[in-house]
Design a protein around this motif. Structure first.
Motif, PDB file in Angstrom:
ATOM      1  N   ARG A   1      19.611  41.087  14.455  1.00  0.00           N
ATOM      2  CA  ARG A   1      19.250  40.301  15.639  1.00  0.00           C
ATOM      3  C   ARG A   1      17.737  40.092  15.683  1.00  0.00           C
ATOM      4  O   ARG A   1      17.258  39.009  16.022  1.00  0.00           O
ATOM      5  CB  ARG A   1      19.743  41.000  16.912  1.00  0.00           C
ATOM      6  CG  ARG A   1      19.467  40.221  18.171  1.00  0.00           C
ATOM      7  CD  ARG A   1      20.202  38.905  18.204  1.00  0.00           C
ATOM      8  NE  ARG A   1      19.882  38.165  19.414  1.00  0.00           N
ATOM      9  CZ  ARG A   1      20.228  36.923  19.634  1.00  0.00           C
ATOM     10  NH1 ARG A   1      20.941  36.262  18.743  1.00  0.00           N
ATOM     11  NH2 ARG A   1      19.902  36.323  20.748  1.00  0.00           N
ATOM     12  N   TYR A   2      16.972  41.127  15.329  1.00  0.00           N
ATOM     13  CA  TYR A   2      15.514  41.009  15.266  1.00  0.00           C
ATOM     14  C   TYR A   2      15.109  39.924  14.274  1.00  0.00           C
ATOM     15  O   TYR A   2      14.271  39.067  14.593  1.00  0.00           O
ATOM     16  CB  TYR A   2      14.903  42.354  14.882  1.00  0.00           C
ATOM     17  CG  TYR A   2      13.423  42.280  14.582  1.00  0.00           C
ATOM     18  CD1 TYR A   2      12.486  42.149  15.603  1.00  0.00           C
ATOM     19  CD2 TYR A   2      12.962  42.337  13.275  1.00  0.00           C
ATOM     20  CE1 TYR A   2      11.129  42.080  15.327  1.00  0.00           C
ATOM     21  CE2 TYR A   2      11.604  42.269  12.986  1.00  0.00           C
ATOM     22  CZ  TYR A   2      10.700  42.134  14.015  1.00  0.00           C
ATOM     23  OH  TYR A   2       9.349  42.058  13.738  1.00  0.00           O
ATOM     24  N   LYS A   3      15.706  39.943  13.089  1.00  0.00           N
ATOM     25  CA  LYS A   3      15.385  38.915  12.080  1.00  0.00           C
ATOM     26  C   LYS A   3      15.693  37.522  12.623  1.00  0.00           C
ATOM     27  O   LYS A   3      14.920  36.585  12.431  1.00  0.00           O
ATOM     28  CB  LYS A   3      16.206  39.146  10.803  1.00  0.00           C
ATOM     29  CG  LYS A   3      15.725  40.276   9.951  1.00  0.00           C
ATOM     30  CD  LYS A   3      16.583  40.318   8.684  1.00  0.00           C
ATOM     31  CE  LYS A   3      16.388  41.555   7.879  1.00  0.00           C
ATOM     32  NZ  LYS A   3      17.273  41.597   6.708  1.00  0.00           N
ATOM     33  N   PHE A   6      15.377  44.120  23.016  1.00  0.00           N
ATOM     34  CA  PHE A   6      14.408  43.023  22.923  1.00  0.00           C
ATOM     35  C   PHE A   6      14.132  42.406  24.283  1.00  0.00           C
ATOM     36  O   PHE A   6      15.001  42.362  25.144  1.00  0.00           O
ATOM     37  CB  PHE A   6      14.924  41.917  21.989  1.00  0.00           C
ATOM     38  CG  PHE A   6      15.352  42.413  20.657  1.00  0.00           C
ATOM     39  CD1 PHE A   6      14.409  42.801  19.711  1.00  0.00           C
ATOM     40  CD2 PHE A   6      16.694  42.525  20.337  1.00  0.00           C
ATOM     41  CE1 PHE A   6      14.802  43.286  18.477  1.00  0.00           C
ATOM     42  CE2 PHE A   6      17.097  43.006  19.102  1.00  0.00           C
ATOM     43  CZ  PHE A   6      16.151  43.393  18.167  1.00  0.00           C
ATOM     44  N   LYS A   7      12.907  41.901  24.413  1.00  0.00           N
ATOM     45  CA  LYS A   7      12.521  41.067  25.554  1.00  0.00           C
ATOM     46  C   LYS A   7      11.745  39.905  24.961  1.00  0.00           C
ATOM     47  O   LYS A   7      10.912  40.099  24.067  1.00  0.00           O
ATOM     48  CB  LYS A   7      11.650  41.860  26.527  1.00  0.00           C
ATOM     49  CG  LYS A   7      11.192  41.046  27.730  1.00  0.00           C
ATOM     50  CD  LYS A   7      10.585  41.923  28.818  1.00  0.00           C
ATOM     51  CE  LYS A   7       9.167  42.281  28.552  1.00  0.00           C
ATOM     52  NZ  LYS A   7       8.505  42.938  29.701  1.00  0.00           N
ATOM     53  N   TYR A   8      12.027  38.696  25.428  1.00  0.00           N
ATOM     54  CA  TYR A   8      11.321  37.512  24.934  1.00  0.00           C
ATOM     55  C   TYR A   8      11.460  36.395  25.950  1.00  0.00           C
ATOM     56  O   TYR A   8      12.178  36.530  26.939  1.00  0.00           O
ATOM     57  CB  TYR A   8      11.869  37.067  23.566  1.00  0.00           C
ATOM     58  CG  TYR A   8      13.347  36.744  23.560  1.00  0.00           C
ATOM     59  CD1 TYR A   8      13.805  35.463  23.843  1.00  0.00           C
ATOM     60  CD2 TYR A   8      14.288  37.717  23.258  1.00  0.00           C
ATOM     61  CE1 TYR A   8      15.161  35.162  23.836  1.00  0.00           C
ATOM     62  CE2 TYR A   8      15.640  37.425  23.240  1.00  0.00           C
ATOM     63  CZ  TYR A   8      16.076  36.154  23.527  1.00  0.00           C
ATOM     64  OH  TYR A   8      17.420  35.863  23.522  1.00  0.00           O
ATOM     65  N   SER A  14       9.565  32.921  22.312  1.00  0.00           N
ATOM     66  CA  SER A  14       8.189  33.401  22.147  1.00  0.00           C
ATOM     67  C   SER A  14       8.047  34.783  22.763  1.00  0.00           C
ATOM     68  O   SER A  14       8.932  35.252  23.481  1.00  0.00           O
ATOM     69  CB  SER A  14       7.206  32.435  22.803  1.00  0.00           C
ATOM     70  OG  SER A  14       7.446  32.354  24.194  1.00  0.00           O
ATOM     71  N   ASN A  15       6.927  35.406  22.490  1.00  0.00           N
ATOM     72  CA  ASN A  15       6.569  36.695  23.089  1.00  0.00           C
ATOM     73  C   ASN A  15       7.643  37.767  22.870  1.00  0.00           C
ATOM     74  O   ASN A  15       7.998  38.502  23.804  1.00  0.00           O
ATOM     75  CB  ASN A  15       6.279  36.556  24.585  1.00  0.00           C
ATOM     76  CG  ASN A  15       5.134  35.630  24.864  1.00  0.00           C
ATOM     77  OD1 ASN A  15       5.233  34.429  24.583  1.00  0.00           O
ATOM     78  ND2 ASN A  15       4.055  36.138  25.398  1.00  0.00           N
ATOM     79  N   ILE A  16       8.150  37.886  21.656  1.00  0.00           N
ATOM     80  CA  ILE A  16       9.181  38.895  21.373  1.00  0.00           C
ATOM     81  C   ILE A  16       8.573  40.289  21.515  1.00  0.00           C
ATOM     82  O   ILE A  16       7.538  40.588  20.936  1.00  0.00           O
ATOM     83  CB  ILE A  16       9.764  38.725  19.956  1.00  0.00           C
ATOM     84  CG1 ILE A  16      10.459  37.371  19.821  1.00  0.00           C
ATOM     85  CG2 ILE A  16      10.732  39.871  19.637  1.00  0.00           C
ATOM     86  CD1 ILE A  16      10.880  37.037  18.398  1.00  0.00           C
ATOM     87  N   GLU A  17       9.234  41.101  22.310  1.00  0.00           N
ATOM     88  CA  GLU A  17       8.845  42.508  22.466  1.00  0.00           C
ATOM     89  C   GLU A  17      10.031  43.362  22.014  1.00  0.00           C
ATOM     90  O   GLU A  17      11.165  43.129  22.426  1.00  0.00           O
ATOM     91  CB  GLU A  17       8.506  42.785  23.927  1.00  0.00           C
ATOM     92  CG  GLU A  17       7.922  44.148  24.164  1.00  0.00           C
ATOM     93  CD  GLU A  17       7.530  44.367  25.625  1.00  0.00           C
ATOM     94  OE1 GLU A  17       7.545  45.539  26.050  1.00  0.00           O
ATOM     95  OE2 GLU A  17       7.205  43.393  26.325  1.00  0.00           O
ATOM     96  N   VAL A  18       9.752  44.331  21.156  1.00  0.00           N
ATOM     97  CA  VAL A  18      10.792  45.218  20.650  1.00  0.00           C
ATOM     98  C   VAL A  18      10.778  46.516  21.456  1.00  0.00           C
ATOM     99  O   VAL A  18       9.724  47.097  21.684  1.00  0.00           O
ATOM    100  CB  VAL A  18      10.573  45.511  19.148  1.00  0.00           C
ATOM    101  CG1 VAL A  18      11.607  46.490  18.625  1.00  0.00           C
ATOM    102  CG2 VAL A  18      10.622  44.212  18.345  1.00  0.00           C
ATOM    103  N   LYS A  48      18.475  40.326  34.126  1.00  0.00           N
ATOM    104  CA  LYS A  48      19.881  40.343  33.719  1.00  0.00           C
ATOM    105  C   LYS A  48      19.886  40.696  32.245  1.00  0.00           C
ATOM    106  O   LYS A  48      19.267  40.009  31.442  1.00  0.00           O
ATOM    107  CB  LYS A  48      20.516  38.971  33.939  1.00  0.00           C
ATOM    108  CG  LYS A  48      21.892  38.833  33.320  1.00  0.00           C
ATOM    109  CD  LYS A  48      22.950  38.626  34.367  1.00  0.00           C
ATOM    110  CE  LYS A  48      24.321  38.333  33.801  1.00  0.00           C
ATOM    111  NZ  LYS A  48      24.879  39.385  32.989  1.00  0.00           N
ATOM    112  N   ILE A  49      20.536  41.782  31.880  1.00  0.00           N
ATOM    113  CA  ILE A  49      20.577  42.227  30.492  1.00  0.00           C
ATOM    114  C   ILE A  49      21.722  41.521  29.779  1.00  0.00           C
ATOM    115  O   ILE A  49      22.879  41.624  30.191  1.00  0.00           O
ATOM    116  CB  ILE A  49      20.753  43.751  30.405  1.00  0.00           C
ATOM    117  CG1 ILE A  49      19.581  44.440  31.089  1.00  0.00           C
ATOM    118  CG2 ILE A  49      20.886  44.194  28.949  1.00  0.00           C
ATOM    119  CD1 ILE A  49      19.769  45.924  31.335  1.00  0.00           C
ATOM    120  N   GLU A  50      21.375  40.787  28.734  1.00  0.00           N
ATOM    121  CA  GLU A  50      22.378  40.104  27.916  1.00  0.00           C
ATOM    122  C   GLU A  50      22.808  41.038  26.796  1.00  0.00           C
ATOM    123  O   GLU A  50      21.973  41.681  26.167  1.00  0.00           O
ATOM    124  CB  GLU A  50      21.809  38.809  27.348  1.00  0.00           C
ATOM    125  CG  GLU A  50      21.483  37.795  28.417  1.00  0.00           C
ATOM    126  CD  GLU A  50      21.028  36.458  27.855  1.00  0.00           C
ATOM    127  OE1 GLU A  50      21.323  36.160  26.687  1.00  0.00           O
ATOM    128  OE2 GLU A  50      20.364  35.731  28.603  1.00  0.00           O
TER     129      GLU A  50
END
Length: 110
Positions: A26-28, A64-66, A40-44, A101-103
């Motif tokens: 998913r990160y890739k 992840f947050k983006y 944009s602004n991907i935070e792990v 809201k967490i997906e």
């Protein structure tokens, strides 16, 4: 590489340790979307401390947050198994943090 109790294999990628191959994949994918300008602004592993009446209950760590193309914040968690603890933490975070809201990104076997 280590295994967890659900058989997931930890994966190291770009200096991060992901709890499963699903999370690393998913990160890739998110990085590809970012390169294409779709996110944009991907935070792990963003953290969400959970307090109730000034008492710390737990810290929820999402995968992840983006921001999506509309500029909206997206919080994601990849899951092969939806545990009772995860379900409770999801409800708690969504109650404490207005607008969050967490997906859930499910394993392909679901």
């Amino acid at each position: 590489m280590g295994y967890n109790k659900y058989g997931a294999i930890k994966v190291k990628l770009d200096g991060y340790t992901f709890d499963s191959k699903l999370e690393a994949a998913r990160y890739k994918f998110l990085k590809e979307l970012e390169a294409a300008g779709a996110v944009s602004n991907i935070e792990v592993h963003p953290q969400f401390p959970c307090f109730v009446e000034s008492k710390k209950i737990c810290t929820y760590i999402a995968d992840f947050k983006y921001k999506n193309v509309k500029g909206e914040e997206v919080i994601e968690d990849t899951k092969g198994v939806l545990t009772d603890v995860f379900k409770l933490k999801k409800k708690l975070v969504e109650a404490i943090y207005p607008g969050v809201k967490i997906e859930i990104i499910h394993s392909p076997r679901d």
